[in-house]
Design an enzyme around this catalytic site. Structure first.
Site: not given
Ligand SMILES: Cc1cc2nc3c(=O)[nH]c(=O)nc-3n(C[C@H](O)[C@H](O)[C@H](O)COP(=O)(O)OP(=O)(O)OC[C@H]3O[C@@H](n4cnc5c(N)ncnc54)[C@H](O)[C@@H]3O)c2cc1C
Length: 377
Positions: A126, A128-129, A241, A334-335, A337, A361
């Site tokens: 979401e 925010n999640a 994963r 890099q290789i 170029g 994920e």
């Molecule tokens: C191309 C793509 C396809 C996707 N497809 C799906 C899908 O089909 N279904 C689905 O449900 N989701 C999907 N996602 C969502 C994906 O799983 C999330 O983007 C991912 O889990 C990260 O969540 P976020 O983007 O909200 O980042 P955030 O959770 O906001 O994190 C932002 C940064 O903060 C870091 N961070 C957060 N919490 C901590 C902590 N406790 N300690 C240290 N660092 C932290 C994170 O590692 C990241 O670097 C997709 C994402 C992408 C980019």
């Protein structure tokens, strides 16, 4: 014989042979055209479904091929060498696999045929999640024999491709983590598709927003136990994963092969560039890291096939393989170029696909939380 033969049974090897042929005959000719658009080439996906790749690791009794996680990893690695999007989309069916495991006989009879033919996507993230999947605000409220779902999801893949989505929603707002998961068909009234994102990589698939507005689903659409949804989310994520890690080694393999071909032909200062020590050491580093990542991925796949818990193993494999894919694709550029930077050459696309792995994920940071928790338990 393929790179993955030593991990496979004879029957599984036949599927990988078919996947290699499909990659060179169908995927590779289209990677620079159809697969570069952020929309799924449905005819390619249909062919993968017909070849049995999509349901390869769905249990036989549920209508799949009943292949092992090892087979799924080999399939993912074989296909992602040409296209990460088609590997993600066409080599697995995690929702069908989950349903086979935790669905009731009635749910399996009702949903499995549709999931086997139209597949299912993940509707967890979401605005925010993301990493914190317990922070969702989408709600499901019981009304007679139905649940009424309201909320928003984002970064959802294959919105215009799959028929079903497994959606997480709060079913007990007073308890932290009181969520459940629902199987939702895209034609359900109240299921609305929002805008799509333009991504750096993973082209060939669309990723965007979903909105649920008073979307009513029958009680039978709740998969697993009420208020236990996060457990199912995490179980699906473990296998996804590991599959992502397998895709990462496929991407790295693709870049290594392209760089090898180039370095044997490109001549500077009177000899092929692979004969310059500075370049040959790049190959040593790429090959050593890739072999280590490959071994880890198939080690965890074997654990999975033996019924062991792979939560920490899948996290380790995804982190290491993702970092390896980024390292190898970067060195390959890099290789090569200047040619390495051009889109027509193909290495740049693998570099862009590799960058997706440490985020989807489970980000690298979240994976390290999972790994360290396991080490320090
Ligand atoms: C191309 C793509 C396809 C996707 N497809 C799906 C899908 O089909 N279904 C689905 O449900 N989701 C999907 N996602 C969502 C994906 O799983 C999330 O983007 C991912 O889990 C990260 O969540 P976020 O983007 O909200 O980042 P955030 O959770 O906001 O994190 C932002 C940064 O903060 C870091 N961070 C957060 N919490 C901590 C902590 N406790 N300690 C240290 N660092 C932290 C994170 O590692 C990241 O670097 C997709 C994402 C992408 C980019």
């Amino acid at each position: 014989m393929s790179l993955y033969s030593k991990y496979l049974t004879e029957d599984e090897q036949l599927i990988i042979d078919a996947a290699e042929e499909f990659r060179s005959d169908v995927l590779e000719p289209r990677v620079m055209t159809d697969l570069e658009r952020e929309i799924c080439p449905m005819d390619v996906l249909e062919q993968m479904r017909e070849l049995g790749f999509t349901n390869a690791s769905v249990p036989e009794e549920a209508g799949g091929f009943g292949g092992s996680m090892t087979l799924q990893c080999a399939l993912d690695a074989t296909i992602s060498q040409a296209s990460l999007a088609m590997a993600f989309m066409g080599c697995s069916n995690p929702i069908a696999t989950l349903l086979a495991r935790v669905g009731t006989p009635e749910q399996i009879e009702l949903f499995m045929p549709g999931l086997l033919s139209g597949q299912g996507g993940l509707g967890f993230t979401e605005p925010n999640a993301g990493s914190d999947s317990s922070g969702i605000t989408t709600t499901a409220v019981k009304d007679g024999d139905e649940w009424v779902i309201n909320g928003q999801k984002t970064f959802i893949s294959y919105i215009n491709v799959f028929d079903y989505f497994l959606v997480s929603a709060l079913t007990n707002e007073t308890e932290p983590g009181g969520a459940s998961v629902f199987l939702v068909h895209k034609d359900t009234p109240g299921f609305k598709v929002g805008s799509m994102f333009h991504k750096i990589g993973l082209h060939g698939s669309n990723t965007g927003e979903l909105f649920f507005e008073d979307m009513r689903v029958p009680a039978i659409n709740m998969i697993g136990k009420e208020n236990h949804g996060l457990r199912y989310v995490l179980a699906v994520l473990d296998s996804c994963r590991l599959a992502n890690a397998a895709c990462a080694i496929g991407i790295a393999q693709g870049a290594l092969e392209k760089a090898t071909m180039f370095a044997k032909q490109r001549v500077t200062f009177g000899k092929p560039i692979c004969k310059h020590q500075g370049i040959s050491w790049y190959f040593a580093e790429m090959e050593a890291r890739l072999s280590a990542a490959r071994s880890l991925v198939f080690d965890v796949a074997r654990d999975c096939d033996e019924g062991k818990n792979i939560t920490a193993g899948a996290a380790k494999a995804k982190w290491i393989a993702g970092q390896t894919a980024m390292f190898v694709t970067d060195r390959a550029i890099q290789i090569c170029g200047g040619y390495g930077l051009t889109e027509d050459f193909g290495v740049a696309r693998l570099f862009r696909d590799a960058r997706v792995i440490p985020i989807v994920e489970g980000t690298d940071e979240v994976l390290k939380i999972v790994i360290s928790r396991d080490v320090l338990k």
